[in-house]
Design a protein around this motif. Structure first.
Motif, PDB file in Angstrom:
ATOM      1  N   VAL A  63       0.837  -1.205   0.000  1.00 41.49           N
ATOM      2  CA  VAL A  63       0.000   0.000   0.000  1.00 41.49           C
ATOM      3  C   VAL A  63       0.870   1.253   0.000  1.00 41.49           C
ATOM      4  O   VAL A  63       0.636   2.231  -0.736  1.00 41.49           O
ATOM      5  CB  VAL A  63      -0.950  -0.020   1.207  1.00 41.49           C
ATOM      6  N   THR A  64       1.895   1.253   0.846  1.00 36.95           N
ATOM      7  CA  THR A  64       2.801   2.414   0.921  1.00 36.95           C
ATOM      8  C   THR A  64       3.491   2.669  -0.422  1.00 36.95           C
ATOM      9  O   THR A  64       3.615   3.816  -0.869  1.00 36.95           O
ATOM     10  CB  THR A  64       3.851   2.183   2.016  1.00 36.95           C
ATOM     11  N   ALA A  65       3.931   1.581  -1.038  1.00 39.24           N
ATOM     12  CA  ALA A  65       4.597   1.747  -2.349  1.00 39.24           C
ATOM     13  C   ALA A  65       3.639   2.306  -3.378  1.00 39.24           C
ATOM     14  O   ALA A  65       3.988   3.139  -4.228  1.00 39.24           O
ATOM     15  CB  ALA A  65       5.160   0.409  -2.802  1.00 39.24           C
ATOM     16  N   GLY A  66       2.360   1.835  -3.348  1.00 38.21           N
ATOM     17  CA  GLY A  66       1.377   2.355  -4.301  1.00 38.21           C
ATOM     18  C   GLY A  66       1.115   3.819  -4.096  1.00 38.21           C
ATOM     19  O   GLY A  66       1.025   4.597  -5.062  1.00 38.21           O
ATOM     20  N   GLU A  67       0.940   4.207  -2.779  1.00 37.79           N
ATOM     21  CA  GLU A  67       0.712   5.619  -2.488  1.00 37.79           C
ATOM     22  C   GLU A  67       1.908   6.463  -2.925  1.00 37.79           C
ATOM     23  O   GLU A  67       1.769   7.567  -3.477  1.00 37.79           O
ATOM     24  CB  GLU A  67       0.429   5.794  -0.999  1.00 37.79           C
ATOM     25  N   ARG A  68       3.111   5.932  -2.612  1.00 38.27           N
ATOM     26  CA  ARG A  68       4.313   6.668  -3.018  1.00 38.27           C
ATOM     27  C   ARG A  68       4.382   6.808  -4.535  1.00 38.27           C
ATOM     28  O   ARG A  68       4.736   7.860  -5.077  1.00 38.27           O
ATOM     29  CB  ARG A  68       5.555   5.966  -2.481  1.00 38.27           C
ATOM     30  N   ALA A  69       4.039   5.740  -5.242  1.00 43.93           N
ATOM     31  CA  ALA A  69       4.055   5.791  -6.707  1.00 43.93           C
ATOM     32  C   ALA A  69       3.032   6.780  -7.223  1.00 43.93           C
ATOM     33  O   ALA A  69       3.277   7.523  -8.193  1.00 43.93           O
ATOM     34  CB  ALA A  69       3.803   4.403  -7.273  1.00 43.93           C
ATOM     35  N   GLU A  70       1.820   6.794  -6.578  1.00 48.94           N
ATOM     36  CA  GLU A  70       0.774   7.723  -7.022  1.00 48.94           C
ATOM     37  C   GLU A  70       1.226   9.165  -6.812  1.00 48.94           C
ATOM     38  O   GLU A  70       1.032  10.029  -7.669  1.00 48.94           O
ATOM     39  CB  GLU A  70      -0.499   7.434  -6.252  1.00 48.94           C
ATOM     40  N   ARG A  71       1.831   9.417  -5.592  1.00 49.86           N
ATOM     41  CA  ARG A  71       2.338  10.760  -5.370  1.00 49.86           C
ATOM     42  C   ARG A  71       3.433  11.107  -6.365  1.00 49.86           C
ATOM     43  O   ARG A  71       3.525  12.223  -6.869  1.00 49.86           O
ATOM     44  CB  ARG A  71       2.896  10.872  -3.936  1.00 49.86           C
ATOM     45  N   GLY A  72       4.302  10.143  -6.696  1.00 51.09           N
ATOM     46  CA  GLY A  72       5.369  10.382  -7.680  1.00 51.09           C
ATOM     47  C   GLY A  72       4.797  10.707  -9.052  1.00 51.09           C
ATOM     48  O   GLY A  72       5.317  11.578  -9.772  1.00 51.09           O
ATOM     49  N   ARG A  73       3.684   9.964  -9.425  1.00 52.10           N
ATOM     50  CA  ARG A  73       3.087  10.237 -10.723  1.00 52.10           C
ATOM     51  C   ARG A  73       2.474  11.634 -10.760  1.00 52.10           C
ATOM     52  O   ARG A  73       2.603  12.366 -11.759  1.00 52.10           O
ATOM     53  CB  ARG A  73       2.027   9.192 -11.046  1.00 52.10           C
ATOM     54  N   ALA A  74       1.835  11.999  -9.661  1.00 56.41           N
ATOM     55  CA  ALA A  74       1.240  13.346  -9.602  1.00 56.41           C
ATOM     56  C   ALA A  74       2.338  14.412  -9.673  1.00 56.41           C
ATOM     57  O   ALA A  74       2.224  15.422 -10.401  1.00 56.41           O
ATOM     58  CB  ALA A  74       0.403  13.497  -8.335  1.00 56.41           C
ATOM     59  N   GLU A  75       3.398  14.184  -8.894  1.00 65.50           N
ATOM     60  CA  GLU A  75       4.511  15.150  -8.935  1.00 65.50           C
ATOM     61  C   GLU A  75       5.162  15.191 -10.315  1.00 65.50           C
ATOM     62  O   GLU A  75       5.540  16.252 -10.804  1.00 65.50           O
ATOM     63  CB  GLU A  75       5.544  14.786  -7.870  1.00 65.50           C
ATOM     64  N   ALA A  76       5.289  13.988 -10.923  1.00 64.11           N
ATOM     65  CA  ALA A  76       5.897  13.944 -12.261  1.00 64.11           C
ATOM     66  C   ALA A  76       5.045  14.692 -13.274  1.00 64.11           C
ATOM     67  O   ALA A  76       5.555  15.436 -14.133  1.00 64.11           O
ATOM     68  CB  ALA A  76       6.106  12.489 -12.688  1.00 64.11           C
ATOM     69  N   GLU A  77       3.703  14.490 -13.163  1.00 60.49           N
ATOM     70  CA  GLU A  77       2.805  15.180 -14.095  1.00 60.49           C
ATOM     71  C   GLU A  77       2.909  16.694 -13.916  1.00 60.49           C
ATOM     72  O   GLU A  77       2.966  17.455 -14.885  1.00 60.49           O
ATOM     73  CB  GLU A  77       1.386  14.695 -13.862  1.00 60.49           C
ATOM     74  N   GLN A  78       2.916  17.092 -12.615  1.00 59.95           N
ATOM     75  CA  GLN A  78       3.052  18.516 -12.328  1.00 59.95           C
ATOM     76  C   GLN A  78       4.395  19.051 -12.823  1.00 59.95           C
ATOM     77  O   GLN A  78       4.480  20.141 -13.372  1.00 59.95           O
ATOM     78  CB  GLN A  78       2.911  18.741 -10.817  1.00 59.95           C
ATOM     79  N   LEU A  79       5.453  18.251 -12.603  1.00 62.22           N
ATOM     80  CA  LEU A  79       6.791  18.657 -13.053  1.00 62.22           C
ATOM     81  C   LEU A  79       6.856  18.761 -14.568  1.00 62.22           C
ATOM     82  O   LEU A  79       7.471  19.681 -15.119  1.00 62.22           O
ATOM     83  CB  LEU A  79       7.828  17.652 -12.537  1.00 62.22           C
ATOM     84  N   VAL A  80       6.190  17.803 -15.252  1.00 63.97           N
ATOM     85  CA  VAL A  80       6.169  17.838 -16.724  1.00 63.97           C
ATOM     86  C   VAL A  80       5.502  19.112 -17.215  1.00 63.97           C
ATOM     87  O   VAL A  80       5.980  19.803 -18.117  1.00 63.97           O
ATOM     88  CB  VAL A  80       5.493  16.580 -17.277  1.00 63.97           C
ATOM     89  N   LYS A  81       4.330  19.403 -16.582  1.00 63.05           N
ATOM     90  CA  LYS A  81       3.622  20.604 -16.996  1.00 63.05           C
ATOM     91  C   LYS A  81       4.451  21.855 -16.707  1.00 63.05           C
ATOM     92  O   LYS A  81       4.561  22.757 -17.544  1.00 63.05           O
ATOM     93  CB  LYS A  81       2.286  20.694 -16.268  1.00 63.05           C
ATOM     94  N   HIS A  82       5.032  21.923 -15.514  1.00 65.26           N
ATOM     95  CA  HIS A  82       5.843  23.086 -15.147  1.00 65.26           C
ATOM     96  C   HIS A  82       7.073  23.205 -16.048  1.00 65.26           C
ATOM     97  O   HIS A  82       7.432  24.309 -16.483  1.00 65.26           O
ATOM     98  CB  HIS A  82       6.264  22.960 -13.679  1.00 65.26           C
TER      99      HIS A  82
END
Length: 443
Positions: A63-82
């Motif tokens: 569960v922790t790894a999934g949450e971490r991955a989800e947060r990473g994907r959100a951050e990556a998406e935000q980073l891509v846009k920025h």
């Protein structure tokens, strides 16, 4: 056991535990001091609580790894846009900066091009002025040759007329003036050639700067056209640095400004030199024209003076010739008179001689005897006076002849001087250029 209302953890298939966990589990279990024969079977197995904790831990980690991955994907998406927005803004700013730079390069390029064209035109005008100077210098050769020839011709005047007159002073002044003009023209030609060389050097400097600006403009214009869809873009990691010999915007603009400033200075010097050349040619032409007129006036006055002197000598010669004729007639009359008096003297002498043969007392000092003696004395006095007058007349005739020869020689000298001044000097001066300024434009 889990409560019915709580979500069931996902079923995780059993998998062998890592060796690290097994080691820890083994080390946590107390060792028995008895039953050494069953030790191997007991240490190889887990307890049920351990198994549940193990499954719960694995599920938690998942569960922790999934949450971490989800947060990473959100951050990556935000980073891509920025990153995309930032890269787009940076690219636009760079493009705008390049566009402004293109304007600056274009401005200096046009300024340099304008300066090059003006400097080239000014150099051509100065070259034309230099050609005028050369033609004017060539045009002074004829006047100088004329003046030298006039001086040499006048050296052939015969000694009585070989004087330092106004004509010679004006000719010497004219020769000095022409030499000064020629020296001035030569110095100005050298100055013009030096200025033309300076103009061309500065024009070459501006052309090199202009060429660099043109090349830079093409490079920056090509850079402005680059985008992410361009096919000729690639990585150049080594270019992300400042060159040691790179200029600053201030020094870059100052370099072109200095080139244009030096070009303006050379152009101004060239314009001033062209104006000076016009003044030199105009003043030299005017000075030469005035001196030519002064020399011609002196020659004309001298020729009139020689004509008058020759006319007076010819008139005096005519009078001397008349006097010579009269003196010759006078000498002839004197000789005739002497001859007549000698005839009378002969008669008187003969009478006295014949009367000296009178006999005895007849040899008397009578009146005829006294008269004959007186006649002889009187005729002798007249004869001596006539002979003295004849000698004087002959001397006068000799003097008149000498005067005639002197007058004829003087007339010949004057005729020779008139021939030199009028036929040699004045006629040769017809080849004199009318105007040095006009001659400078002739092909």
């Amino acid at each position: 056991m889990a409560q019915p209302d709580e979500p069931q953890p996902p079923v995780v298939p059993s998998c062998p535990l890592p060796s690290k966990i097994c080691d820890v589990a083994r080390s946590e279990r107390p060792r028995s001091c008895c039953g050494m024969a069953m030790a191997g079977f007991r240490t190889a197995k887990y307890q049920l609580p351990e198994w549940h904790r193990r499954n719960a831990g694995v599920c938690y980690e998942a569960v922790t790894a999934g949450e971490r991955a989800e947060r990473g994907r959100a951050e990556a998406e935000q980073l891509v846009k920025h990153a995309a927005a930032s890269a787009q803004r940076a690219q636009q700013r760079s493009k705008a900066t390049l566009g402004q730079r293109l304007q600056d390069v274009h401005f200096w390029r046009m300024e340099l091009q304008k300066e090059i064209m003006e400097l080239d035109s000014e150099t051509k005008l100065l070259a034309a002025q230099k050609l005028r100077l050369e033609r004017a210098l060539d045009a002074t050769e004829v006047p100088y040759a004329v003046v030298v020839d006039n001086l040499e011709c006048r050296e052939r005047r015969q000694p009585p007329d070989l004087v330092i007159d106004e004509v010679e002073r004006q000719l010497l002044k004219e020769a000095d003036l022409i030499r000064d003009i020629r020296d001035l023209l030569k110095r100005t030609i050298i100055q013009a050639a030096t200025q033309i060389r300076s103009n061309r050097i500065q024009k070459e400097n501006c052309e090199l700067d202009w060429s660099d600006k043109v090349e830079t403009y093409h490079i920056d214009d090509k850079c402005v056209g680059y985008c992410t869809d361009s096919t000729n873009v690639q990585f150049h990691p080594s270019s992300v640095k400042f060159e040691e010999n790179a200029s600053t915007p201030k020094s870059w603009a100052q370099f072109s400004h200095d080139n244009i400033s030096r070009a303006e200075q050379e152009k101004l010097a060239s314009v001033q030199l062209r104006s000076l050349i016009n003044s030199i040619i105009r003043d030299a032409s005017e000075d030469l024209r005035m001196q030519r007129a002064a020399t011609a006036e002196a020659l004309d006055a001298r020729c009139r003076e020689l004509d008058e002197a020759k006319l007076r000598l010819e008139q005096r010669l005519g009078q001397i010739l008349k006097d010579i004729g009269k003196e010759e007639a006078n000498i002839a009359n004197l000789k005739k008179a002497i001859k007549e008096k000698e005839a009378h003297l002969k008669v008187a002498h003969t009478r006295l001689y014949d009367r000296s043969f009178r006999p005895n007392v007849e040899l008397c000092r009578d009146e005829p005897q006294f008269r004959l003696v007186s006649e002889v004395e009187e005729i002798t006095v007249f004869l001596e006076a006539l002979k003295r007058k004849l000698m004087e007349s002959e001397q006068n005739l000799k003097n008149l002849e000498e005067t005639r020869m002197k007058l004829e020689k003087e007339i010949a000298v004057k005729a020779n001087s008139i021939f030199i001044d009028r036929q040699k000097c004045m006629s040769y001066r017809v080849q004199y250029p009318v105007d040095l300024e006009v001659a400078s434009y002739k092909q």
